[in-house]
Design an enzyme around this catalytic site. Structure first.
Site, PDB file in Angstrom:
ATOM      1  N   CYS A   1       0.671  -0.788   0.480  1.00 16.03           N
ATOM      2  CA  CYS A   1      -0.123   0.190   0.114  1.00 16.03           C
ATOM      3  C   CYS A   1       0.737   1.323   0.154  1.00 16.03           C
ATOM      4  CB  CYS A   1      -1.007  -0.193   1.098  1.00 16.03           C
ATOM      5  SG  CYS A   1      -1.984  -0.976   1.345  1.00 16.03           S
TER       6      CYS A   1
ATOM      7  N   ARG B   1       2.190   1.390  -6.241  1.00 13.76           N
ATOM      8  CA  ARG B   1       1.603   0.361  -4.686  1.00 13.76           C
ATOM      9  C   ARG B   1       0.620  -0.121  -4.885  1.00 13.76           C
ATOM     10  NH1 ARG B   1       6.702   0.946  -2.050  1.00 13.76           N
ATOM     11  NH2 ARG B   1       5.837   0.193   0.257  1.00 13.76           N
TER      12      ARG B   1
ATOM     13  N   TRP C   1      -3.652  -1.681  -1.376  1.00 17.08           N
ATOM     14  CA  TRP C   1      -3.461  -3.085  -2.302  1.00 17.08           C
ATOM     15  C   TRP C   1      -4.731  -3.989  -1.211  1.00 17.08           C
ATOM     16  CZ3 TRP C   1      -1.662  -7.964  -1.799  1.00 17.08           C
ATOM     17  CH2 TRP C   1      -1.129  -8.619  -3.173  1.00 17.08           C
TER      18      TRP C   1
ATOM     19  N   ASN D   1       0.266  -0.112   6.308  1.00 16.98           N
ATOM     20  CA  ASN D   1       0.480  -0.988   4.967  1.00 16.98           C
ATOM     21  C   ASN D   1       1.073  -2.769   6.143  1.00 16.98           C
ATOM     22  OD1 ASN D   1       1.831  -2.066   2.272  1.00 16.98           O
ATOM     23  ND2 ASN D   1       3.187  -1.034   2.450  1.00 16.98           N
ATOM     24  N   GLY D   2       0.579  -3.495   5.814  1.00 26.42           N
ATOM     25  CA  GLY D   2       1.426  -4.771   5.494  1.00 26.42           C
ATOM     26  C   GLY D   2      -0.179  -6.498   6.461  1.00 26.42           C
TER      27      GLY D   2
ATOM     28  N   GLU E   1      10.610 -14.591 -19.600  1.00 24.82           N
ATOM     29  CA  GLU E   1      10.021 -12.978 -19.290  1.00 24.82           C
ATOM     30  C   GLU E   1       9.207 -11.761 -19.715  1.00 24.82           C
ATOM     31  OE1 GLU E   1      10.331 -10.576 -16.568  1.00 24.82           O
ATOM     32  OE2 GLU E   1      10.211  -8.891 -17.436  1.00 24.82           O
TER      33      GLU E   1
ATOM     34  N   LYS F   1       5.671 -10.451 -18.403  1.00 21.66           N
ATOM     35  CA  LYS F   1       4.986  -9.118 -19.572  1.00 21.66           C
ATOM     36  C   LYS F   1       4.193  -9.109 -20.042  1.00 21.66           C
ATOM     37  CE  LYS F   1       7.475  -6.411 -17.383  1.00 21.66           C
ATOM     38  NZ  LYS F   1       8.586  -7.228 -16.322  1.00 21.66           N
TER      39      LYS F   1
ATOM     40  N   GLU G   1       0.781 -10.073 -17.367  1.00 24.84           N
ATOM     41  CA  GLU G   1       0.418  -9.280 -16.351  1.00 24.84           C
ATOM     42  C   GLU G   1       0.133  -7.306 -16.951  1.00 24.84           C
ATOM     43  OE1 GLU G   1       3.834  -7.492 -13.637  1.00 24.84           O
ATOM     44  OE2 GLU G   1       5.072  -7.896 -14.901  1.00 24.84           O
TER      45      GLU G   1
ATOM     46  N   HIS H   1       7.916 -31.991 -25.318  1.00 20.04           N
ATOM     47  CA  HIS H   1       7.642 -32.800 -24.453  1.00 20.04           C
ATOM     48  C   HIS H   1       6.160 -32.194 -23.222  1.00 20.04           C
ATOM     49  CE1 HIS H   1      11.514 -34.765 -24.547  1.00 20.04           C
ATOM     50  NE2 HIS H   1      12.146 -33.324 -24.083  1.00 20.04           N
TER      51      HIS H   1
ATOM     52  N   LYS I   1       3.341  -2.511  -7.523  1.00 15.65           N
ATOM     53  CA  LYS I   1       5.291  -2.675  -7.413  1.00 15.65           C
ATOM     54  C   LYS I   1       5.526  -2.905  -6.902  1.00 15.65           C
ATOM     55  CE  LYS I   1       8.278  -0.809 -10.368  1.00 15.65           C
ATOM     56  NZ  LYS I   1       8.083  -2.147 -11.529  1.00 15.65           N
TER      57      LYS I   1
END
Ligand code: AGP
Length: 608
Positions: free
Chosen positions: A2, A27, A74, A100-101, A482, A486, A489, A505, A603
């Site tokens: 947050c 955030r 968040w 935050n947490g 990667e 990208k 997300e 396979h 983030k």
């Protein structure tokens, strides 16, 4: 994950809080709110959704005052809603808390409070803190003492700030155990934020709180106490970032700006660290002695998400150039596998923010078992740099877009520099061309960026696909991972990255005319193998999109060719990821996704 801001001083607080929250919105952005104290009045205004909702509320209902706190959320406990938005107020209506947490023992504390007739309006763990503080405030009549008493009862990770009417003086009281808190020092005013980008427009003088610290901010200054409640001095840092750097600079999104900043960012990463005449690398600021680096016999790389992908490439570089065994672990997995660690291990946390809880926990686990601890990080002064014996700062500048781009490529260069530094210190010979290639890298990345128009056209043709498969081999296999992350997300399309050799396979069963297959096939020892893998995909009607420095070799095979310049096999991944970043960005934009603040993401994930 947050965003927290606070202010006490002589200016109107609401504009300061909103401006700070705007910088921290990346955030977390599912709700936001402010609490302002003006004399004996405590006013809170909150709104679900993005910050603009709160701004609109405050425009219709202005709030005056020069003491307050703000929060952008968040969600962890309790759905995103106005009711669960911070600040949370105690049931007596006299103090407000932002947090935050995660308070891991909030349920038992809530039961205790309910039994004492405290009431709750939200589903959050934060409201438990608010009522606990109010309960202690009843006893001691002092917010700082009440915070100390409450903190002693909390389990979990938290960074919280509280303001109260009827307190001894106009002040913000904060406490930190885990998620970051940084104080901004002003003249007759003090600031508070989760990270320094929210302070830049007001002050460059900052103090980072340590775990266990509590602090009191008044207009005239601040004081800090450590976990034992003893007064303590924390060092003042001077922020070198330019506030303009943290703005969009004319780009439509922070992500696009940061993609285009990469040539300069890469230059910043190796500036002053490479002697191109002597073809040698000296990491003077690493902070780990040559003797220590000569004695280590293995390296553990600890990271999450995109940073974990850079660690996979770090493994390739270090094992190939230095011949030291490297293990790579997800931060969230490492300490649960009971890793074999001793004083011969150099453990390195790779983290853009320096605040990722999973990575920090893994770093602590390695250090507790005797490893030498270092980090590759983009934020000086962040928690990862403070717990490490040595830090390799990537100097990418502020990265605001949730999707990591310049932080990733500067991490790759940091690994390249670390490998060359280790080789020199340990007397391992490395070809001079390996060092010289670095000089050409920024220009090569700039050339790769010139493909943007073609990539946007490609995005137009594939943005409705439901699934993507990304393939790479060797040092480019992590680039396939990667590229897939990208796309996932940013555009919310399902995408998987695979070693190309693995296709037969299993994943080859997925291939048909609706499945774009994105492959990284640049020159090197696995080029021919990659080409034959793409023939297998084409034979099954796959739509083949290839990133290559040999376009002529794919004219008959690929549906689209994204050409990149050659820079030598060890640095090639840095260039190869550029078209994949641009592809994810333009597909996301074409799908109307919120590119800088994708749904459900943040983030910096400061909870485990
Ligand atoms: C990458 O685009 C994501 N935003 C995410 O995977 C990120 O890399 C991860 O959360 C690690 O963050 P850090 O580098 O700040 O530790």
């Amino acid at each position: 994950m947050c965003g927290i801001v606070g202010y006490v001083g002589h200016q109107e607080v609401v504009p300061i809080l909103l401006s700070g929250l705007r910088k921290l919105e990346y955030r977390g952005y599912d709700s936001a709110g402010v609490a302002v104290i003006d004399g004996e009045d405590l006013t809170t205004v909150k709104a679900e959704g993005k910050l603009d909702g709160l701004v609109g509320r405050l425009e219709t209902r202005p709030v005056a005052g020069s003491l307050g706190v703000g929060h952008t959320r968040w969600a962890t406990h309790g759905r995103p809603s106005e009711r669960n938005a911070h600040p949370l107020v105690d049931s007596k209506g006299r103090l407000a808390v932002i947090h935050n947490g995660i308070i891991e023992n909030f349920a038992e504390l809530k039961q205790e409070l309910l039994a004492r007739d405290w009431t709750f309006q939200s589903e959050t763990d934060t409201e438990v803190v608010a009522n606990l503080l109010s309960s202690e405030f009843d006893r001691v009549g002092d917010l700082e003492e009440a915070v100390r008493r409450v903190v002693a009862r909390l389990e979990g990770h938290y960074a919280f700030a509280a303001v109260a009417v009827g307190d001894r003086e106009r002040r913000v009281v904060v406490a930190r155990q885990g998620p970051p808190l940084v104080l901004g020092i002003g003249d007759g005013e003090q600031f508070l934020a989760s990270d320094p980008t929210a302070l830049l427009e007001h002050t460059r003088r900052v103090v980072y709180l340590e775990n266990g610290d509590s602090a009191v901010l008044t207009a005239d200054g601040f004081s800090v106490r450590d976990q034992a409640g003893q007064p303590v001095e924390r060092p003042e840092h001077h922020l070198t970032w330019d506030p303009i750097q943290a703005e969009k600079g004319g780009y439509k999104h922070f992500m696009l700006k940061e993609i285009h900043e990469q040539p300069r960012a890469l230059q910043e990463t190796f500036a002053g660290r490479v002697n191109f005449e002597r073809c040698s690398v000296h990491l003077e600021d690493l902070g780990i002695s040559d003797e220590t680096l000569q004695q280590i016999d293995r390296i553990h790389l600890l990271a999450c998400g995109t940073s974990w992908h850079s660690a996979l490439i770090g493994k390739f570089l270090i094992e190939e150039l230095v011949r030291v065994p490297v293990e790579v672990d997800y931060g969230s997995e490492y300490r649960y596998r009971n890793p074999i660690v001793d004083s011969g291990v150099l453990a390195i946390g790779i983290t853009q923010s320096g605040e990722t809880a999973d990575t920090l926990s893994a770093m602590e686990a390695a250090r507790e078992r005797g490893a030498t601890l270092a980090c590759i990080c983009n934020v000086p002064g962040s928690q990862a740099t403070r717990i490490s014996e040595g830090s390799l700062i990537t100097h990418a500048g502020p990265e605001v877009g949730v999707a990591s781009t310049k932080a990733f490529t500067t991490q790759l260069v940091a690994f390249y520099l670390l490998a060359l530094h280790l080789a020199r210190v340990r007397g391992v010979a490395v070809a001079e061309s390996i060092v010289r290639d670095l000089a050409h890298l920024p220009q090569a990345v700039a050339e790769a960026l010139e493909q943007e128009e073609a990539i946007d056209a490609l995005a137009r043709s594939v943005h409705r696909a439901q699934d993507f498969l990304y393939l790479g081999r060797g040092i480019n296999y992590p680039i396939a991972l990667e590229g897939a992350l990208k796309l996932k997300e940013i555009s919310y399309i399902h995408a998987e990255g695979y070693p190309a050799g693995e296709m037969k396979h299993g994943p080859i069963a997925l291939i048909d005319e609706d499945l774009p297959v994105v492959a990284i096939a640049t020159g090197g020892k696995v080029f021919d193998k990659m080409r034959s893998n793409l023939q297998e995909a084409k034979a099954r009607d796959g739509k083949v999109l290839v990133v290559t420095d040999r376009p002529q070799d794919f004219a008959d095979l690929a549906d689209a060719v994204l050409t990149v310049p050659s820079v030598g096999e060890h640095l090639q991944p840095v260039v190869n990821v550029i078209p994949l970043q641009l592809l994810a960005y333009h597909v996301g934009v074409r799908r109307g996704a919120d590119v800088d603040q994708p749904r459900n993401l943040a983030k910096s994930v400061t909870v485990e």
